[in-house]
Design a protein around this motif. Structure first.
Motif, PDB file in Angstrom:
ATOM      1  N   LEU A 434      -4.340 -20.007  -2.389  1.00 55.31           N
ATOM      2  CA  LEU A 434      -4.393 -20.145  -0.262  1.00 55.31           C
ATOM      3  C   LEU A 434      -3.314 -19.383   0.093  1.00 55.31           C
ATOM      4  O   LEU A 434      -3.331 -18.081   0.711  1.00 55.31           O
ATOM      5  CB  LEU A 434      -4.062 -21.748   0.012  1.00 55.31           C
ATOM      6  CG  LEU A 434      -3.447 -21.650   0.952  1.00 55.31           C
ATOM      7  CD1 LEU A 434      -4.759 -21.195   2.300  1.00 55.31           C
ATOM      8  CD2 LEU A 434      -3.040 -23.111   2.256  1.00 55.31           C
ATOM      9  N   ILE A 435      -1.990 -19.462  -1.431  1.00 58.16           N
ATOM     10  CA  ILE A 435      -0.800 -18.741  -0.939  1.00 58.16           C
ATOM     11  C   ILE A 435      -0.944 -16.812  -1.042  1.00 58.16           C
ATOM     12  O   ILE A 435      -1.135 -15.929  -1.074  1.00 58.16           O
ATOM     13  CB  ILE A 435      -0.051 -18.645  -2.013  1.00 58.16           C
ATOM     14  CG1 ILE A 435       0.925 -20.155  -0.919  1.00 58.16           C
ATOM     15  CG2 ILE A 435       1.425 -17.933  -1.799  1.00 58.16           C
ATOM     16  CD1 ILE A 435       1.535 -20.595  -2.054  1.00 58.16           C
ATOM     17  N   ALA A 436      -2.495 -16.704  -3.130  1.00 61.40           N
ATOM     18  CA  ALA A 436      -2.628 -15.662  -2.725  1.00 61.40           C
ATOM     19  C   ALA A 436      -3.036 -14.702  -2.061  1.00 61.40           C
ATOM     20  O   ALA A 436      -3.691 -13.963  -1.501  1.00 61.40           O
ATOM     21  CB  ALA A 436      -3.811 -15.561  -4.260  1.00 61.40           C
ATOM     22  N   ALA A 437      -3.968 -15.889  -1.528  1.00 61.60           N
ATOM     23  CA  ALA A 437      -5.749 -15.561  -0.780  1.00 61.60           C
ATOM     24  C   ALA A 437      -4.898 -15.233   1.135  1.00 61.60           C
ATOM     25  O   ALA A 437      -4.832 -13.651   1.546  1.00 61.60           O
ATOM     26  CB  ALA A 437      -6.376 -16.531  -0.001  1.00 61.60           C
ATOM     27  N   LEU A 438      -3.694 -16.110   1.038  1.00 69.26           N
ATOM     28  CA  LEU A 438      -2.473 -15.323   2.673  1.00 69.26           C
ATOM     29  C   LEU A 438      -2.571 -13.793   1.936  1.00 69.26           C
ATOM     30  O   LEU A 438      -1.910 -13.482   2.671  1.00 69.26           O
ATOM     31  CB  LEU A 438      -2.130 -16.315   2.804  1.00 69.26           C
ATOM     32  CG  LEU A 438      -2.450 -17.584   3.555  1.00 69.26           C
ATOM     33  CD1 LEU A 438      -1.202 -18.344   3.342  1.00 69.26           C
ATOM     34  CD2 LEU A 438      -2.954 -17.518   4.772  1.00 69.26           C
ATOM     35  N   ALA A 439      -1.222 -14.058   1.390  1.00 61.73           N
ATOM     36  CA  ALA A 439      -0.733 -12.625   0.781  1.00 61.73           C
ATOM     37  C   ALA A 439      -1.513 -11.552   0.780  1.00 61.73           C
ATOM     38  O   ALA A 439      -1.075 -10.869   1.113  1.00 61.73           O
ATOM     39  CB  ALA A 439      -0.385 -12.822  -0.462  1.00 61.73           C
ATOM     40  N   THR A 440      -3.633 -11.618   0.232  1.00 63.92           N
ATOM     41  CA  THR A 440      -3.826 -10.339   0.254  1.00 63.92           C
ATOM     42  C   THR A 440      -3.781 -10.350   1.890  1.00 63.92           C
ATOM     43  O   THR A 440      -4.365  -8.831   2.645  1.00 63.92           O
ATOM     44  CB  THR A 440      -5.282 -10.671  -0.665  1.00 63.92           C
ATOM     45  OG1 THR A 440      -4.664 -11.234  -1.517  1.00 63.92           O
ATOM     46  CG2 THR A 440      -6.200  -9.174  -0.168  1.00 63.92           C
ATOM     47  N   TYR A 471      -8.754 -24.561   3.248  1.00 59.47           N
ATOM     48  CA  TYR A 471      -7.641 -25.429   3.096  1.00 59.47           C
ATOM     49  C   TYR A 471      -8.015 -26.603   3.152  1.00 59.47           C
ATOM     50  O   TYR A 471      -8.179 -27.457   2.198  1.00 59.47           O
ATOM     51  CB  TYR A 471      -6.402 -24.942   3.022  1.00 59.47           C
ATOM     52  CG  TYR A 471      -5.668 -25.168   1.866  1.00 59.47           C
ATOM     53  CD1 TYR A 471      -5.355 -25.608   0.323  1.00 59.47           C
ATOM     54  CD2 TYR A 471      -4.565 -26.803   3.316  1.00 59.47           C
ATOM     55  CE1 TYR A 471      -4.549 -26.608   0.406  1.00 59.47           C
ATOM     56  CE2 TYR A 471      -4.266 -27.180   2.173  1.00 59.47           C
ATOM     57  CZ  TYR A 471      -3.794 -27.495   1.023  1.00 59.47           C
ATOM     58  OH  TYR A 471      -2.807 -28.353   0.616  1.00 59.47           O
ATOM     59  N   LEU A 472      -7.780 -27.156   4.306  1.00 58.37           N
ATOM     60  CA  LEU A 472      -8.357 -28.693   4.587  1.00 58.37           C
ATOM     61  C   LEU A 472      -9.178 -29.131   4.492  1.00 58.37           C
ATOM     62  O   LEU A 472      -9.159 -30.211   4.320  1.00 58.37           O
ATOM     63  CB  LEU A 472      -7.724 -28.723   6.438  1.00 58.37           C
ATOM     64  CG  LEU A 472      -6.247 -28.594   7.141  1.00 58.37           C
ATOM     65  CD1 LEU A 472      -6.213 -29.224   8.274  1.00 58.37           C
ATOM     66  CD2 LEU A 472      -5.925 -29.943   6.361  1.00 58.37           C
ATOM     67  N   GLN A 473     -10.234 -27.962   4.566  1.00 61.67           N
ATOM     68  CA  GLN A 473     -11.587 -29.274   4.246  1.00 61.67           C
ATOM     69  C   GLN A 473     -11.709 -28.954   2.494  1.00 61.67           C
ATOM     70  O   GLN A 473     -12.282 -29.962   2.093  1.00 61.67           O
ATOM     71  CB  GLN A 473     -12.883 -28.095   4.429  1.00 61.67           C
ATOM     72  CG  GLN A 473     -14.420 -28.281   4.625  1.00 61.67           C
ATOM     73  CD  GLN A 473     -13.803 -29.623   5.830  1.00 61.67           C
ATOM     74  OE1 GLN A 473     -13.467 -29.392   6.953  1.00 61.67           O
ATOM     75  NE2 GLN A 473     -14.679 -30.222   5.679  1.00 61.67           N
ATOM     76  N   SER A 474     -11.090 -28.296   1.923  1.00 62.87           N
ATOM     77  CA  SER A 474     -11.154 -28.109   0.511  1.00 62.87           C
ATOM     78  C   SER A 474     -10.247 -29.449  -0.174  1.00 62.87           C
ATOM     79  O   SER A 474      -9.990 -30.203  -0.668  1.00 62.87           O
ATOM     80  CB  SER A 474     -11.313 -26.976  -0.141  1.00 62.87           C
ATOM     81  OG  SER A 474      -9.594 -26.207  -0.323  1.00 62.87           O
ATOM     82  N   ALA A 475      -9.022 -29.310   0.738  1.00 58.57           N
ATOM     83  CA  ALA A 475      -8.158 -30.360   0.185  1.00 58.57           C
ATOM     84  C   ALA A 475      -7.996 -31.512   0.472  1.00 58.57           C
ATOM     85  O   ALA A 475      -7.731 -32.870   0.388  1.00 58.57           O
ATOM     86  CB  ALA A 475      -6.684 -29.733   0.658  1.00 58.57           C
TER      87      ALA A 475
END
Length: 572
Positions: A434-440, A471-475
């Motif tokens: 998630l953090i990587a996707a957000l950064a991009t 994220y919420l859905q998969s977490a």
RNA sequence: GGGCCUGUAGCUCAAUGGUCAGAGCAGGGCGCUCAUAACGCCUUGGUUGGGGGUUCGAGUCCCUCCGGGCCUACCA
């Protein structure tokens, strides 16, 4: 940290502007100003009311008010609406201010000193009963070409043929209907743009990164027909800036005023001074934004406007600046917009067609309008407002994607952990992804915002919101809570931090909702994210929050239909 | 009349001359149940307005026709 001077085209005084006017200049300018402030830059964001000219005088007369009173009242009306739309001007000035009088007269004096002003005797239609000279379009009559009886002196709306007022059969004043007209001789000042053409053309040619819409309009005026023409910069009106050379009288020009399009862009400078005056700052405080020899060397100046304003900002105003021979700041980038149309036609004040700024705020919060208008900004061509599209976009983007995200995470946390950021657990692969996707995506968002790609920025921001739901859905903290409460706590803590992050990123588009989100999270931390993992630790375990009410109520079909009916106007 | 912009999926829009033209919404299917009946995953859907040309290759460049819009200098 850079310094950014931003101006929005200044709205005319004679009425409340519609959504098309808003999205063409003030709103995208505000988006850019808020974004740059959010990133820590020093911003001076300027707008004003454009108060001079024939329509202002006529609107005042129609309202039965002295023009000074009318303008003062309308300025307050527009200022109040601008505040309610969240337009974050550092100053919202008035082109009738004493600052603008002084600067406009100063520029005229310098232009004359440098030989760029000529005096021209010309013939104009004078209406004896109205007691005023009539601009061509304020003369009506029968078209000699097609016989249409409401042709205007500049053009026949029926057959589109261009006319001269003297061509009209049975000419009359469009103001009073009086036929008691005569042609009189009057003297006016002209700015010798023809002589400045090469300098202006070279300057335009140097702007290789400007939108095609901007440069193509400028080139058309520079090169079409006989090329750039000299422009009259004075008028026979009472309300306006008296013609003077600096602070000295201008012999032969007594009783005349400067043309509204001469003084209006100078108001950008004047309004900056009005703002620093109001804050009790010295002249150096505004001059460091505008004078290259007094600190403006590191300023980046961006103008926002609708396409109808482009000729004045690419040609006339630069001619004024260049012709002054003084080191005033010239614009670095002009962001221009096409028009917003309303349900298949044009917005029309006279027909009451379309939504005007005050009406918009009376039915829905500003953020609804800001989001729709910006995410549909007319950048590549005209764009169209329809109620159906508005309802769908707002309900889906704001209510379902963003609003519901805030709702689901806060309510889940409240029910399982209470209204406190929960403690425990540590990141796993999903969180790293998630953090990587957000950064991009945030990097892409910043890139679009830096370049004022308004629609693409909106699309990217929305995609950032969607990441939260994915994220919420998969977490699925509601599942992990049953077997591993510590892990669920970590997931919820991350989710709550996403709300704060989203507030910061979204504030340029939807400032009111962003404030609401930050207030609910109990934080004033508006730091723009650098390292994303760090940004997602702003709300530590144990930090209290409150669960907000529904942030964006959905627009119902009934409301949509009612508004569509209410604002459709009288079709002719 | 002249000039500029524009035409891509049902809708709103993307695509430095270079994979199979992509997204969102709408439509269809599945999943989930924390949430504003919300969310997630999968999926249907295009002769890129018509025709010609240049090119190894065209949504993109050229010509032409058709449609939409804007500007054309004294409204601002």
């Amino acid at each position: 940290m850079a310094r950014h001077l931003i101006t929005s085209a200044i709205p005319y005084i004679n009425g409340i502007k519609h959504l098309g006017n808003l999205v063409g200049s003030q709103l995208p300018a505000d988006l850019f100003a808020r974004y740059l402030r959010g990133r820590g830059h020093e911003v001076m964001f300027i707008c004003a009311t454009d108060e001079h000219g024939t329509p202002a005088e006529l609107a005042a007369a129609k309202a039965g008010q002295p023009v000074e009173v009318f303008c003062a009242e309308m300025h307050e009306v527009q200022a109040e609406i601008a505040r309610n739309f969240g337009l974050s001007f550092d100053h919202f000035g008035r082109s009738s201010s004493q600052r603008n009088h002084g600067l406009t007269q100063h520029f005229a004096g310098k232009l004359d000193e440098n030989g760029w002003i000529s005096e021209v005797e010309e013939k104009q239609v004078y209406s004896i009963d109205d007691g005023r000279f009539l601009p061509d379009r304020y003369i009506e009559g029968t078209c000699p070409n097609c016989g249409y009886d409401k042709a205007r002196g500049d053009q026949c709306e029926n057959c589109t043929k261009q006319l001269d007022p003297t061509d009209l059969i049975d000419p009359r004043s469009a103001i009073s209907g009086s036929t008691n007209l005569e042609v009189r001789t009057t003297k006016h000042l002209y700015l010798r743009q023809r002589a400045l053409k090469d300098q202006i053309a070279a300057w335009i040619d140097s702007k290789t990164d400007w939108p095609i819409l901007t440069t193509s309009i400028a080139r058309k005026w520079l090169n079409d027909g006989d090329g750039l023409q000299d422009r009259g910069i004075t008028r026979d009106l009472h309300w306006g800036i008296p013609v003077k050379k600096g602070d000295q009288p201008w012999p032969g020009m007594e009783g005349k005023v400067f043309y509204v399009w001469f003084d209006a862009p100078i108001e950008y400078i004047a309004a900056t001074a009005e703002g620093t005056d109001r804050r009790g700052e010295p002249d150096s405080a505004w001059r460091r934004w505008w004078r290259l020899d007094e600190g403006a060397g590191d300023v980046t100046y961006t103008q926002f406007m609708g396409k109808d304003n482009v000729p004045f900002h690419t040609l006339s105003f630069p001619a004024t600046i260049i012709g002054s021979g003084e080191p005033w700041k010239l614009v670095d980038y002009i962001k221009s917009f096409n028009y917003l149309t309303y349900d298949g036609g044009q917005f029309s004040t006279s027909q009451g067609r379309g939504v005007f700024m005050d009406q918009a705020l009376s039915i829905l919060p500003a953020d609804y309008w800001r989001w729709w208008l910006l995410s549909h900004a007319p950048e590549s061509g005209d764009s169209e407002f329809t109620w159906d599209n508005f309802q769908q976009s707002v309900n889906k983007d704001l209510a379902d994607v963003l609003g519901n995200f805030v709702s689901r995470i806060t309510k889940f946390c409240r029910s399982k952990f209470g209204e406190v950021v929960p403690e425990g657990g540590s990141y796993g692969p999903e969180e790293e992804a998630l953090i990587a996707a957000l950064a991009t995506r945030i990097h892409a968002y910043e890139g679009f915002m830096d370049h004022m790609e308004v629609r693409k920025s909106a699309a990217e921001l929305r995609a950032i919101w969607v990441l939260g739901n994915e994220y919420l859905q998969s977490a699925a903290p509601w599942s992990t809570y049953k077997t591993d409460p510590e892990k669920a706590a970590m997931q919820v803590r991350l989710g709550l931090n996403l709300i704060r992050l989203y507030a910061v990123l979204s504030a340029p588009f939807i400032p009111f909702a962003a404030d609401q989100m930050l207030a609910a999270m109990g934080t004033g931390n508006r730091d723009w994210p650098g390292d994303i993992a760090t940004a997602l630790q702003a709300l530590p375990a144990g930090h209290a929050f409150t669960t907000p009410d529904v942030m964006f109520a959905k627009i119902s079909d009934e409301q949509r239909d009612e508004w569509q009916e209410r604002f459709k106007g009288i079709r002719s």
